[in-house]
Design a protein around this motif. Structure first.
Motif, PDB file in Angstrom:
ATOM      1  N   SER A 109      -9.141 -31.620 -30.464  1.00 12.68           N
ATOM      2  CA  SER A 109      -9.234 -31.993 -29.048  1.00 12.68           C
ATOM      3  C   SER A 109     -10.182 -31.089 -28.271  1.00 12.68           C
ATOM      4  N   GLY A 110     -10.871 -30.178 -28.969  1.00 14.43           N
ATOM      5  CA  GLY A 110     -11.872 -29.339 -28.325  1.00 14.43           C
ATOM      6  C   GLY A 110     -11.333 -28.123 -27.614  1.00 14.43           C
ATOM      7  N   ARG A 111     -10.062 -27.788 -27.846  1.00 13.09           N
ATOM      8  CA  ARG A 111      -9.475 -26.646 -27.139  1.00 13.09           C
ATOM      9  C   ARG A 111      -9.696 -25.314 -27.854  1.00 13.09           C
ATOM     10  N   LEU A 112     -10.143 -25.352 -29.081  1.00 10.38           N
ATOM     11  CA  LEU A 112     -10.492 -24.131 -29.797  1.00 10.38           C
ATOM     12  C   LEU A 112     -11.416 -24.486 -30.947  1.00 10.38           C
ATOM     13  N   THR A 113     -12.015 -23.462 -31.541  1.00  9.41           N
ATOM     14  CA  THR A 113     -12.798 -23.626 -32.770  1.00  9.41           C
ATOM     15  C   THR A 113     -12.290 -22.608 -33.779  1.00  9.41           C
ATOM     16  N   LEU A 114     -12.587 -22.842 -35.032  1.00  6.28           N
ATOM     17  CA  LEU A 114     -12.172 -21.891 -36.061  1.00  6.28           C
ATOM     18  C   LEU A 114     -12.968 -20.592 -35.968  1.00  6.28           C
ATOM     19  N   ASP A 115     -14.057 -20.605 -35.214  1.00  4.60           N
ATOM     20  CA  ASP A 115     -14.867 -19.401 -35.040  1.00  4.60           C
ATOM     21  C   ASP A 115     -14.466 -18.591 -33.819  1.00  4.60           C
ATOM     22  N   ASP A 116     -13.469 -19.032 -33.072  1.00  7.46           N
ATOM     23  CA  ASP A 116     -13.021 -18.267 -31.916  1.00  7.46           C
ATOM     24  C   ASP A 116     -12.646 -16.852 -32.345  1.00  7.46           C
ATOM     25  N   PRO A 117     -13.149 -15.824 -31.644  1.00  6.54           N
ATOM     26  CA  PRO A 117     -12.827 -14.443 -32.037  1.00  6.54           C
ATOM     27  C   PRO A 117     -11.431 -14.031 -31.570  1.00  6.54           C
ATOM     28  N   ILE A 118     -10.757 -13.265 -32.398  1.00  8.86           N
ATOM     29  CA  ILE A 118      -9.450 -12.699 -32.078  1.00  8.86           C
ATOM     30  C   ILE A 118      -9.432 -11.255 -32.563  1.00  8.86           C
ATOM     31  N   THR A 119      -8.915 -10.372 -31.743  1.00 10.97           N
ATOM     32  CA  THR A 119      -8.727  -8.985 -32.153  1.00 10.97           C
ATOM     33  C   THR A 119      -7.252  -8.759 -32.419  1.00 10.97           C
ATOM     34  N   LEU A 120      -6.951  -8.373 -33.628  1.00  7.88           N
ATOM     35  CA  LEU A 120      -5.576  -8.125 -34.050  1.00  7.88           C
ATOM     36  C   LEU A 120      -5.277  -6.634 -33.880  1.00  7.88           C
ATOM     37  N   THR A 121      -4.160  -6.313 -33.230  1.00  9.98           N
ATOM     38  CA  THR A 121      -3.762  -4.920 -33.049  1.00  9.98           C
ATOM     39  C   THR A 121      -2.395  -4.694 -33.686  1.00  9.98           C
ATOM     40  N   LYS A 122      -1.980  -3.430 -33.689  1.00  8.32           N
ATOM     41  CA  LYS A 122      -0.686  -3.097 -34.281  1.00  8.32           C
ATOM     42  C   LYS A 122       0.475  -3.701 -33.490  1.00  8.32           C
ATOM     43  N   ASP A 123       0.233  -4.029 -32.247  1.00  5.62           N
ATOM     44  CA  ASP A 123       1.272  -4.698 -31.450  1.00  5.62           C
ATOM     45  C   ASP A 123       1.552  -6.106 -31.970  1.00  5.62           C
ATOM     46  N   ASP A 124       0.644  -6.660 -32.773  1.00  9.30           N
ATOM     47  CA  ASP A 124       0.820  -8.006 -33.320  1.00  9.30           C
ATOM     48  C   ASP A 124       1.641  -8.013 -34.605  1.00  9.30           C
ATOM     49  N   PHE A 125       1.934  -6.863 -35.161  1.00  8.08           N
ATOM     50  CA  PHE A 125       2.638  -6.819 -36.439  1.00  8.08           C
ATOM     51  C   PHE A 125       4.017  -7.476 -36.319  1.00  8.08           C
ATOM     52  N   THR A 126       4.412  -8.119 -37.415  1.00  5.54           N
ATOM     53  CA  THR A 126       5.744  -8.738 -37.464  1.00  5.54           C
ATOM     54  C   THR A 126       6.587  -7.968 -38.480  1.00  5.54           C
ATOM     55  N   LEU A 127       6.900  -8.576 -39.606  1.00  3.33           N
ATOM     56  CA  LEU A 127       7.694  -7.908 -40.637  1.00  3.33           C
ATOM     57  C   LEU A 127       7.554  -8.661 -41.948  1.00  3.33           C
ATOM     58  N   PHE A 128       8.106  -8.052 -42.987  1.00  2.00           N
ATOM     59  CA  PHE A 128       8.025  -8.589 -44.337  1.00  2.00           C
ATOM     60  C   PHE A 128       6.559  -8.730 -44.760  1.00  2.00           C
ATOM     61  N   HIS A 129       6.158  -9.914 -45.191  1.00  3.29           N
ATOM     62  CA  HIS A 129       4.846 -10.058 -45.823  1.00  3.29           C
ATOM     63  C   HIS A 129       3.749 -10.162 -44.769  1.00  3.29           C
ATOM     64  N   GLN A 130       2.951  -9.104 -44.634  1.00  6.51           N
ATOM     65  CA  GLN A 130       1.843  -9.091 -43.682  1.00  6.51           C
ATOM     66  C   GLN A 130       0.699  -8.235 -44.238  1.00  6.51           C
ATOM     67  N   PRO A 131       0.037  -8.711 -45.293  1.00  2.00           N
ATOM     68  CA  PRO A 131      -1.024  -7.918 -45.925  1.00  2.00           C
ATOM     69  C   PRO A 131      -2.193  -7.593 -45.003  1.00  2.00           C
ATOM     70  N   ILE A 132      -2.390  -8.370 -43.948  1.00  2.00           N
ATOM     71  CA  ILE A 132      -3.504  -8.078 -43.041  1.00  2.00           C
ATOM     72  C   ILE A 132      -3.279  -6.775 -42.289  1.00  2.00           C
ATOM     73  N   ALA A 133      -2.040  -6.281 -42.259  1.00  2.26           N
ATOM     74  CA  ALA A 133      -1.754  -5.040 -41.542  1.00  2.26           C
ATOM     75  C   ALA A 133      -2.579  -3.878 -42.078  1.00  2.26           C
ATOM     76  N   ALA A 134      -2.907  -3.909 -43.362  1.00  3.38           N
ATOM     77  CA  ALA A 134      -3.701  -2.826 -43.955  1.00  3.38           C
ATOM     78  C   ALA A 134      -5.114  -2.767 -43.389  1.00  3.38           C
ATOM     79  N   LEU A 135      -5.575  -3.852 -42.776  1.00  6.41           N
ATOM     80  CA  LEU A 135      -6.930  -3.899 -42.219  1.00  6.41           C
ATOM     81  C   LEU A 135      -6.979  -3.480 -40.756  1.00  6.41           C
ATOM     82  N   VAL A 136      -5.831  -3.355 -40.131  1.00  4.00           N
ATOM     83  CA  VAL A 136      -5.770  -3.072 -38.696  1.00  4.00           C
ATOM     84  C   VAL A 136      -5.756  -1.560 -38.482  1.00  4.00           C
TER      85      VAL A 136
END
Length: 367
Positions: A109-136
């Protein structure tokens, strides 16, 4: 004659009377026109599922020690085979599919693109399986909607999924997508943090996202409190869904009824590259067949697991395809036995497709 003439004369001067001309009776033509009447359209009967597959799925569900639901839908012929297919069972990470579909619906519907930038911070961490945490790191991790989506689906990364969920407006946006698309009995929970905390009997705290803080806090709870929370969750899971509804939703996806063609192809190909659950359904997929799926696994307690699932699209070399959902809501059975059940369902579907569907009814339960 005089009287007759007088009478006629009198009639000629009576202005209150008129002569009425009666047309002659129609002459029947010497031929007939016959108009053909089409025969009544025979009532279309619903497609029937293969009897051997019905017997196999029924036997597999009946012989398994646990609360299990199985649904198989033929995408080409429209029939559905199920065992306990209408039971509402915990989805766990299967629900990442609905987040992904919502993201791609926003893209369509044109409300976002897959290229939209996002900055992930430690405040975004959840729990259990989150391998992306090692990159933050301290400055955050600069990524895109597309990368988060790929990681959420192929690696079942909880932090990636929760960040996408917030990006599209939270659980309400996903529930709206499920409602608008008519996906049936599929609930969407409150997000990973709140769902897992409640299942364990805890209230979420931000420190739970780091190290093993969540596991330690859970271990400090009285066993009675943990069991009570576990039982509440499996009895009425806020992320519960019926296997038949999930199979129906996957069929709609494959038929292009949920997303654009581009987004449909993207999602199915991403599901095909999933790295999780290789010994679940995937372990029985024959060479030459394609398979895209999403797994889900809940917390363990005293040998029980609150949700051990695999759902996906099984596509034969001849182009025919099946939507399959296998959900184990609660079971004490070991992981190899759960995997054996899932592989047995795939084997039954493949045998039915090939016309080799011997019935499993009456055989011994899965060892």
């Amino acid at each position: 004659m005089t009287l007759l003439a007088a009478a006629l004369c009198a009639c000629g001067h009576d202005t209150s009377r008129h002569l009425v001309l009666i047309p002659p009776a129609p002459v029947q033509p010497p031929y007939q026109v016959v108009v053909p009447v089409p025969p009544p359209t025979p009532r279309q009967l619903p497609p029937r599922a293969p009897e051997a597959l019905v017997a196999n799925v029924t036997a597999l569900g009946r012989n398994f020690n646990g609360r299990v639901g199985i649904a198989v839908r033929s995408i080409d012929q429209g029939w559905t085979v199920s065992s306990n297919g209408d039971a509402r069972l915990p989805q766990q990470s299967v629900s990442k599919l609905w987040v992904a579909m919502t993201v791609l619906d926003y893209r369509d519907s044109g409300r976002l693109t897959l290229d939209d930038p996002i900055t992930l911070t430690k405040d975004d961490f959840t729990l259990f399986h989150q391998p992306i945490a090692a990159l933050v790191k301290d400055g955050g991790y600069h990524t895109t909607v597309g990368e988060l989506l790929r990681r959420a689906l192929t690696m079942s990364d909880n932090t990636c999924n929760d960040r996408l969920l917030r990006y599209v407006g939270g659980p309400a946006a996903v529930r709206d997508f499920i409602r608008r698309k008519g996906l049936g009995d599929i609930r969407f929970g409150p997000g990973e943090k709140l769902l897992q905390s409640a299942t364990a009997g805890l209230q979420w705290k931000p420190e739970f996202a780091f190290g093993n803080a969540f596991t330690r806090a859970r271990a400090r709870l009285p066993q009675t409190a943990r069991i009570a929370a576990f039982e509440r969750y499996v009895a009425d899971p806020p992320d519960g869904a019926a296997p038949s509804a999930i199979a129906g939703a996957l069929a709609k996806l494959k038929l292009g009824q949920l997303l654009s063609r581009q987004s449909t192809d993207y999602l199915i190909s991403t599901m095909e590259s999933s790295k999780t659950g290789r010994q679940r359904m995937h372990g029985a997929v024959p060479a030459g067949w394609d398979f895209g799926h999403k797994t889900g696994t809940g917390q363990d307690l005293a040998g029980r697991t609150a949700g051990y699932n695999d759902v996906g699209l099984l596509m034969a070399p001849d182009g025919r395809s099946y939507a399959v959902a296998i959900m184990i809501g609660d079971t004490p059975r070991a992981i190899p036995e759960r995997q054996a059940l899932m592989q047995a369902v795939v084997t039954a579907v493949v045998a039915s497709h090939r016309g080799q569907g011997d019935s499993l009814a009456g055989r011994a339960p899965i060892p």
